[in-house]
Design a protein around this motif. Structure first.
Motif, PDB file in Angstrom:
ATOM      1  N   ARG A 139       0.824  -1.317  -0.023  1.00  0.00           N
ATOM      2  CA  ARG A 139      -0.071   0.105  -0.093  1.00  0.00           C
ATOM      3  C   ARG A 139       0.797   1.270   0.176  1.00  0.00           C
ATOM      4  N   THR A 140       1.892   1.115  -0.241  1.00  0.00           N
ATOM      5  CA  THR A 140       3.001   2.332  -0.244  1.00  0.00           C
ATOM      6  C   THR A 140       2.650   2.992  -1.421  1.00  0.00           C
ATOM      7  N   PRO A 141       2.371   4.323  -1.420  1.00  0.00           N
ATOM      8  CA  PRO A 141       2.273   5.325  -2.460  1.00  0.00           C
ATOM      9  C   PRO A 141       3.308   5.162  -3.629  1.00  0.00           C
ATOM     10  N   LYS A 142       3.074   5.314  -4.892  1.00  0.00           N
ATOM     11  CA  LYS A 142       4.162   5.113  -5.945  1.00  0.00           C
ATOM     12  C   LYS A 142       5.129   6.215  -5.907  1.00  0.00           C
ATOM     13  N   SER A 143       4.795   7.522  -5.485  1.00  0.00           N
ATOM     14  CA  SER A 143       6.106   8.428  -5.312  1.00  0.00           C
ATOM     15  C   SER A 143       6.743   8.202  -3.965  1.00  0.00           C
ATOM     16  N   LEU A 144       6.379   7.698  -2.990  1.00  0.00           N
ATOM     17  CA  LEU A 144       7.217   7.260  -1.925  1.00  0.00           C
ATOM     18  C   LEU A 144       7.827   5.904  -2.279  1.00  0.00           C
ATOM     19  N   TRP A 145       7.353   4.953  -2.973  1.00  0.00           N
ATOM     20  CA  TRP A 145       8.161   3.819  -3.469  1.00  0.00           C
ATOM     21  C   TRP A 145       9.316   3.871  -4.388  1.00  0.00           C
ATOM     22  N   SER A 146       9.164   5.066  -5.230  1.00  0.00           N
ATOM     23  CA  SER A 146      10.146   5.481  -5.986  1.00  0.00           C
ATOM     24  C   SER A 146      11.532   6.119  -5.263  1.00  0.00           C
ATOM     25  N   TRP A 147      11.236   6.841  -4.240  1.00  0.00           N
ATOM     26  CA  TRP A 147      12.276   7.407  -3.322  1.00  0.00           C
ATOM     27  C   TRP A 147      12.715   6.165  -2.702  1.00  0.00           C
ATOM     28  N   MET A 148      11.860   5.272  -2.095  1.00  0.00           N
ATOM     29  CA  MET A 148      12.731   4.007  -1.366  1.00  0.00           C
ATOM     30  C   MET A 148      13.418   3.057  -2.242  1.00  0.00           C
ATOM     31  N   LYS A 149      13.191   3.122  -3.588  1.00  0.00           N
ATOM     32  CA  LYS A 149      13.962   2.403  -4.403  1.00  0.00           C
ATOM     33  C   LYS A 149      15.331   3.077  -4.784  1.00  0.00           C
ATOM     34  N   ARG A 150      15.253   4.466  -4.449  1.00  0.00           N
ATOM     35  CA  ARG A 150      16.351   5.424  -4.801  1.00  0.00           C
ATOM     36  C   ARG A 150      17.363   5.064  -3.962  1.00  0.00           C
ATOM     37  N   ARG A 151      17.015   4.252  -2.561  1.00  0.00           N
ATOM     38  CA  ARG A 151      17.968   4.119  -1.606  1.00  0.00           C
ATOM     39  C   ARG A 151      18.932   3.234  -1.642  1.00  0.00           C
ATOM     40  N   ALA A 152      18.853   2.410  -2.835  1.00  0.00           N
ATOM     41  CA  ALA A 152      20.110   1.441  -3.293  1.00  0.00           C
ATOM     42  C   ALA A 152      21.182   2.234  -3.799  1.00  0.00           C
ATOM     43  N   ALA A 153      20.986   3.445  -4.160  1.00  0.00           N
ATOM     44  CA  ALA A 153      22.205   4.211  -4.816  1.00  0.00           C
ATOM     45  C   ALA A 153      23.404   4.410  -3.870  1.00  0.00           C
ATOM     46  N   VAL A 154      22.813   4.145  -2.396  1.00  0.00           N
ATOM     47  CA  VAL A 154      23.998   4.208  -1.642  1.00  0.00           C
ATOM     48  C   VAL A 154      25.074   3.104  -1.580  1.00  0.00           C
ATOM     49  N   GLU A 155      24.627   2.192  -2.125  1.00  0.00           N
ATOM     50  CA  GLU A 155      25.610   0.966  -2.081  1.00  0.00           C
ATOM     51  C   GLU A 155      26.843   1.235  -2.821  1.00  0.00           C
ATOM     52  N   PRO A 156      26.555   1.858  -4.437  1.00  0.00           N
ATOM     53  CA  PRO A 156      27.822   1.898  -5.105  1.00  0.00           C
ATOM     54  C   PRO A 156      28.690   3.004  -4.430  1.00  0.00           C
ATOM     55  N   SER A 157      28.054   3.748  -3.649  1.00  0.00           N
ATOM     56  CA  SER A 157      28.744   5.001  -3.170  1.00  0.00           C
ATOM     57  C   SER A 157      29.622   4.305  -2.234  1.00  0.00           C
ATOM     58  N   ILE A 158      29.132   3.551  -1.142  1.00  0.00           N
ATOM     59  CA  ILE A 158      30.005   2.841  -0.173  1.00  0.00           C
ATOM     60  C   ILE A 158      30.954   2.031  -0.689  1.00  0.00           C
ATOM     61  N   GLY A 159      30.867   1.551  -2.022  1.00  0.00           N
ATOM     62  CA  GLY A 159      31.961   0.740  -2.606  1.00  0.00           C
ATOM     63  C   GLY A 159      33.004   1.784  -3.178  1.00  0.00           C
ATOM     64  N   HIS A 160      32.582   2.893  -3.577  1.00  0.00           N
ATOM     65  CA  HIS A 160      33.582   4.008  -3.930  1.00  0.00           C
ATOM     66  C   HIS A 160      34.468   4.549  -2.666  1.00  0.00           C
ATOM     67  N   LEU A 161      33.848   4.443  -1.593  1.00  0.00           N
ATOM     68  CA  LEU A 161      34.462   5.192  -0.554  1.00  0.00           C
ATOM     69  C   LEU A 161      35.656   3.778  -0.077  1.00  0.00           C
ATOM     70  N   LYS A 162      35.373   2.668  -0.219  1.00  0.00           N
ATOM     71  CA  LYS A 162      36.124   1.618   0.338  1.00  0.00           C
ATOM     72  C   LYS A 162      37.338   1.576  -0.819  1.00  0.00           C
ATOM     73  N   GLN A 163      37.079   1.521  -2.068  1.00  0.00           N
ATOM     74  CA  GLN A 163      38.036   1.358  -2.911  1.00  0.00           C
ATOM     75  C   GLN A 163      39.182   2.560  -3.506  1.00  0.00           C
ATOM     76  N   GLU A 164      38.260   3.868  -3.593  1.00  0.00           N
ATOM     77  CA  GLU A 164      39.074   4.729  -3.997  1.00  0.00           C
ATOM     78  C   GLU A 164      39.154   5.921  -2.810  1.00  0.00           C
ATOM     79  N   HIS A 165      38.569   5.686  -1.855  1.00  0.00           N
ATOM     80  CA  HIS A 165      38.752   6.938  -0.902  1.00  0.00           C
ATOM     81  C   HIS A 165      39.441   6.445   0.611  1.00  0.00           C
ATOM     82  N   ARG A 166      40.115   5.115   0.475  1.00  0.00           N
ATOM     83  CA  ARG A 166      40.720   4.492   1.757  1.00  0.00           C
ATOM     84  C   ARG A 166      39.750   4.353   2.810  1.00  0.00           C
TER      85      ARG A 166
END
Length: 225
Positions: A139-166
């Motif tokens: 029952r999650t609204p569609k607009s809120l669901w799209s932002w919730m799926k956007r949360r997965a973008a933090v995973e590659p950012s964490i990978g860049h922190l580990k591999q490229e920023h020590r």
């Protein structure tokens, strides 16, 4: 273990009043000697006793040794607005309050926060609305669901922190060194993204200048070296 116990007894016999550095090494050595395989809060490093064993639950890397870092990014642009270290391998949901307090102090208080399923049962009770990710929309609204799926973008950012920023290997000493390394890694990634943005603007203005000086040629500002 036999050699370690003999060294400990020999030092205690010959140096009954050791100085602070030697006393700390003796305490660490005693913890290593007395710890068992199934004990908690074991010592994994002599020079960094605060290092903990973090279970990842992944097939290629079951465990990581270090300290848990909680990071917060913006939904648009993935800019880091918070990075905080938690020693002792606490539950993810128990780190949310301190992380949001750091975000509010550094930037501003957000209206919505999207976290993964590891934060189920969190202890945050503030005014910010926390949304825990789930597998099905329901029952999650569609607009809120799209932002919730956007949360997965933090995973590659964490990978860049580990591999490229020590972030994967800390060279600084002690607990304070862990905190400083996490903040500097996040700030370094923000500065790198900012420099790329400034570089694109400079290329654009350089292309305009070249078009004025040499109008006979076709210039592409994205391909300028």
């Amino acid at each position: 273990r036999t050699y370690l116990s003999r060294v400990i007894r020999d030092i205690e016999r010959k140096c009954p009043n050791p100085h602070e550095d030697l006393r700390s090494l003796l305490e660490t050595s005693k913890r290593i000697f007395s710890q068992q395989r199934k004990d908690r809060n074991k010592v994994y490093s002599v020079h960094e006793p605060a290092v903990g064993c973090i279970s990842k639950g992944k097939a290629h890397k079951r465990y990581e040794f270090g300290a848990k870092v909680s990071v917060a990014t913006t939904s648009r642009g993935s800019w880091f607005v918070g990075a905080q270290v938690f020693h002792g391998n606490p539950y993810d949901g128990h780190t949310l309050s301190k992380t949001l307090a750091q975000v509010t102090k550094l930037v501003q208080s957000p209206e919505h926060v999207f976290v993964d399923q590891g934060y189920r049962g969190h202890d945050y009770t503030g005014e910010i609305e926390v949304h825990v990710d789930k597998r099905r929309r329901g029952r999650t609204p569609k607009s809120l669901w799209s932002w919730m799926k956007r949360r997965a973008a933090v995973e590659p950012s964490i990978g860049h922190l580990k591999q490229e920023h020590r972030m994967d290997r800390n060279r600084l000493k002690g607990r304070m060194g862990d905190c400083i390394n996490a903040i500097l890694s996040a700030a370094g990634m923000n500065f790198r993204k900012l420099m790329k943005f400034v570089e694109s603007i400079l290329r654009y203005f350089l292309c305009l200048l070249l078009c004025q000086l040499l109008p006979s040629r076709k210039w592409n500002w994205q391909q300028l070296a």
